[in-house]
Design a protein around this motif. Structure first.
Motif, PDB file in Angstrom:
ATOM      1  N   GLY A  56       0.780  -1.051   0.010  1.00 33.70           N
ATOM      2  CA  GLY A  56       0.053   0.145   0.027  1.00 33.70           C
ATOM      3  C   GLY A  56       0.862   1.225  -0.110  1.00 33.70           C
ATOM      4  N   SER A  57       0.151   2.388   0.266  1.00 37.37           N
ATOM      5  CA  SER A  57       0.856   3.819   0.210  1.00 37.37           C
ATOM      6  C   SER A  57       0.243   4.544   1.476  1.00 37.37           C
ATOM      7  CB  SER A  57       0.495   4.308  -0.989  1.00 37.37           C
ATOM      8  OG  SER A  57      -0.738   5.050  -0.971  1.00 37.37           O
ATOM      9  N   ARG A  58       1.012   5.679   1.651  1.00 31.10           N
ATOM     10  CA  ARG A  58       0.855   6.505   2.534  1.00 31.10           C
ATOM     11  C   ARG A  58       0.229   7.950   1.960  1.00 31.10           C
ATOM     12  NH1 ARG A  58       5.355   8.093   5.748  1.00 31.10           N
ATOM     13  NH2 ARG A  58       6.542   7.930   3.718  1.00 31.10           N
ATOM     14  N   LEU A  59      -0.202   7.797   0.634  1.00 32.80           N
ATOM     15  CA  LEU A  59      -0.801   8.751  -0.100  1.00 32.80           C
ATOM     16  C   LEU A  59      -2.284   9.257   0.900  1.00 32.80           C
ATOM     17  CD1 LEU A  59      -0.567   7.452  -3.596  1.00 32.80           C
ATOM     18  CD2 LEU A  59       0.555   9.740  -2.648  1.00 32.80           C
ATOM     19  N   TYR A  60      -2.943   8.423   1.454  1.00 31.14           N
ATOM     20  CA  TYR A  60      -4.038   9.024   2.216  1.00 31.14           C
ATOM     21  C   TYR A  60      -3.660   9.940   3.299  1.00 31.14           C
ATOM     22  CZ  TYR A  60      -2.452   6.043   6.075  1.00 31.14           C
ATOM     23  OH  TYR A  60      -1.775   5.336   6.840  1.00 31.14           O
ATOM     24  N   THR A  61      -2.440  10.103   3.601  1.00 30.47           N
ATOM     25  CA  THR A  61      -2.142  11.068   4.644  1.00 30.47           C
ATOM     26  C   THR A  61      -1.982  12.359   4.085  1.00 30.47           C
ATOM     27  OG1 THR A  61       0.274  10.811   4.281  1.00 30.47           O
ATOM     28  CG2 THR A  61      -0.757   9.265   5.910  1.00 30.47           C
ATOM     29  N   LEU A  62      -1.936  12.657   2.838  1.00 34.11           N
ATOM     30  CA  LEU A  62      -1.969  13.966   2.235  1.00 34.11           C
ATOM     31  C   LEU A  62      -3.177  14.727   2.630  1.00 34.11           C
ATOM     32  CD1 LEU A  62      -0.751  13.053  -1.258  1.00 34.11           C
ATOM     33  CD2 LEU A  62       0.634  14.253   0.432  1.00 34.11           C
ATOM     34  N   LYS A  63      -2.928  16.035   2.808  1.00 34.06           N
ATOM     35  CA  LYS A  63      -3.934  17.066   3.135  1.00 34.06           C
ATOM     36  C   LYS A  63      -3.659  18.328   2.159  1.00 34.06           C
ATOM     37  CE  LYS A  63      -5.524  14.916   6.934  1.00 34.06           C
ATOM     38  NZ  LYS A  63      -5.766  13.426   6.395  1.00 34.06           N
ATOM     39  N   ALA A  64      -4.710  18.914   1.652  1.00 36.48           N
ATOM     40  CA  ALA A  64      -4.729  20.000   0.906  1.00 36.48           C
ATOM     41  C   ALA A  64      -3.727  21.153   1.406  1.00 36.48           C
ATOM     42  CB  ALA A  64      -5.999  20.426   0.300  1.00 36.48           C
ATOM     43  N   THR A  65      -3.868  21.343   2.680  1.00 36.46           N
ATOM     44  CA  THR A  65      -2.901  22.324   3.232  1.00 36.46           C
ATOM     45  C   THR A  65      -1.626  21.993   3.437  1.00 36.46           C
ATOM     46  OG1 THR A  65      -3.681  21.606   5.310  1.00 36.46           O
ATOM     47  CG2 THR A  65      -4.895  23.081   4.445  1.00 36.46           C
ATOM     48  N   ASP A  66      -1.072  20.585   3.351  1.00 40.12           N
ATOM     49  CA  ASP A  66       0.339  20.418   3.115  1.00 40.12           C
ATOM     50  C   ASP A  66       1.304  21.312   2.473  1.00 40.12           C
ATOM     51  OD1 ASP A  66      -0.358  18.380   4.922  1.00 40.12           O
ATOM     52  OD2 ASP A  66      -0.113  16.846   3.609  1.00 40.12           O
TER      53      ASP A  66
ATOM     54  N   GLY B  96     -15.398  21.203  -3.394  1.00 37.28           N
ATOM     55  CA  GLY B  96     -15.100  22.438  -2.728  1.00 37.28           C
ATOM     56  C   GLY B  96     -13.616  22.441  -1.643  1.00 37.28           C
ATOM     57  N   GLY B  97     -12.793  21.981  -2.338  1.00 39.88           N
ATOM     58  CA  GLY B  97     -11.378  21.900  -1.325  1.00 39.88           C
ATOM     59  C   GLY B  97     -11.364  20.665  -0.526  1.00 39.88           C
ATOM     60  N   GLU B  98     -12.231  19.964  -0.307  1.00 42.19           N
ATOM     61  CA  GLU B  98     -12.283  19.014   0.679  1.00 42.19           C
ATOM     62  C   GLU B  98     -11.438  17.732   0.458  1.00 42.19           C
ATOM     63  OE1 GLU B  98     -14.619  18.459   3.588  1.00 42.19           O
ATOM     64  OE2 GLU B  98     -14.895  20.608   3.600  1.00 42.19           O
ATOM     65  N   ASN B  99     -11.460  17.549  -0.962  1.00 43.05           N
ATOM     66  CA  ASN B  99     -10.716  16.270  -1.293  1.00 43.05           C
ATOM     67  C   ASN B  99      -9.516  16.845  -2.414  1.00 43.05           C
ATOM     68  OD1 ASN B  99     -13.608  15.262  -1.187  1.00 43.05           O
ATOM     69  ND2 ASN B  99     -12.335  13.980  -0.200  1.00 43.05           N
ATOM     70  N   LEU B 100      -8.552  15.832  -2.407  1.00 40.22           N
ATOM     71  CA  LEU B 100      -7.331  15.891  -3.211  1.00 40.22           C
ATOM     72  C   LEU B 100      -7.545  14.873  -4.337  1.00 40.22           C
ATOM     73  CD1 LEU B 100      -4.174  16.070  -1.126  1.00 40.22           C
ATOM     74  CD2 LEU B 100      -5.399  18.027  -2.269  1.00 40.22           C
ATOM     75  N   GLU B 101      -7.305  15.105  -5.723  1.00 40.21           N
ATOM     76  CA  GLU B 101      -7.461  14.223  -6.751  1.00 40.21           C
ATOM     77  C   GLU B 101      -6.186  14.303  -7.228  1.00 40.21           C
ATOM     78  OE1 GLU B 101     -10.528  13.784 -10.015  1.00 40.21           O
ATOM     79  OE2 GLU B 101      -8.863  15.002 -10.946  1.00 40.21           O
ATOM     80  N   LEU B 102      -5.456  13.046  -7.261  1.00 39.77           N
ATOM     81  CA  LEU B 102      -4.295  12.757  -7.680  1.00 39.77           C
ATOM     82  C   LEU B 102      -4.243  12.142  -9.085  1.00 39.77           C
ATOM     83  CD1 LEU B 102      -2.496  11.514  -4.343  1.00 39.77           C
ATOM     84  CD2 LEU B 102      -2.526  13.736  -5.243  1.00 39.77           C
ATOM     85  N   THR B 103      -3.447  12.555  -9.942  1.00 38.70           N
ATOM     86  CA  THR B 103      -3.107  11.953 -11.148  1.00 38.70           C
ATOM     87  C   THR B 103      -1.504  11.482 -11.012  1.00 38.70           C
ATOM     88  OG1 THR B 103      -4.860  13.355 -12.319  1.00 38.70           O
ATOM     89  CG2 THR B 103      -3.151  12.156 -13.888  1.00 38.70           C
TER      90      THR B 103
END
Length: 120
Positions: free
Chosen positions: A54-64, A97-104
């Motif tokens: 797995g990954s730790r991508l789930y730990t990312l926050k928009a404010t990081d 509305g800025g709640e989620n991150l979409e990663l490509t």
């Protein structure tokens, strides 16, 4: 590539089946892409049989701070055990509305570019 490896196709956490109800098998390129998607989307440490999966991508926050660099490093970390794939880049967009991150996640797979999109 590990052409001798077969896997069962998965979608939304369940096996994909053909019209007869038999699970669909994946091999070659399709199996590799499924392995990549699993490694990127599963929370690292959550799979009881392999805590390193797995990954730790789930730990990312928009404010990081330095979010793109961090996302790139985390995607590369998740795929370190998949030598056929290189992570070339990551694009980040805010959704909901800025709640989620979409990663490509932009990958190089056997000299072909492939994009994997996921929402955190």
């Amino acid at each position: 590539m590990r052409g001798d490896i077969l896997d069962t196709a998965i979608s939304n956490g369940d096996f994909l089946c053909n019209s007869r109800g038999t699970p669909i098998e994946l091999a070659g390129y399709e199996e590799l892409l499924q392995r990549v998607l699993i490694r990127l989307t599963v929370k690292k440490g959550s799979f009881v049989y392999d805590k390193s999966l797995g990954s730790r991508l789930y730990t990312l926050k928009a404010t990081d701070g330095n979010i793109k660099e961090r996302a790139l490093a985390l995607a590369r970390e998740a795929l370190i055990e998949v030598p056929e794939v290189a992570v070339d880049d990551v694009k980040i967009a805010l959704t909901n509305g800025g709640e989620n991150l979409e990663l490509t996640v932009i990958l190089a797979v056997n000299n072909t570019e492939k994009e994997v999109v996921m929402t955190i």
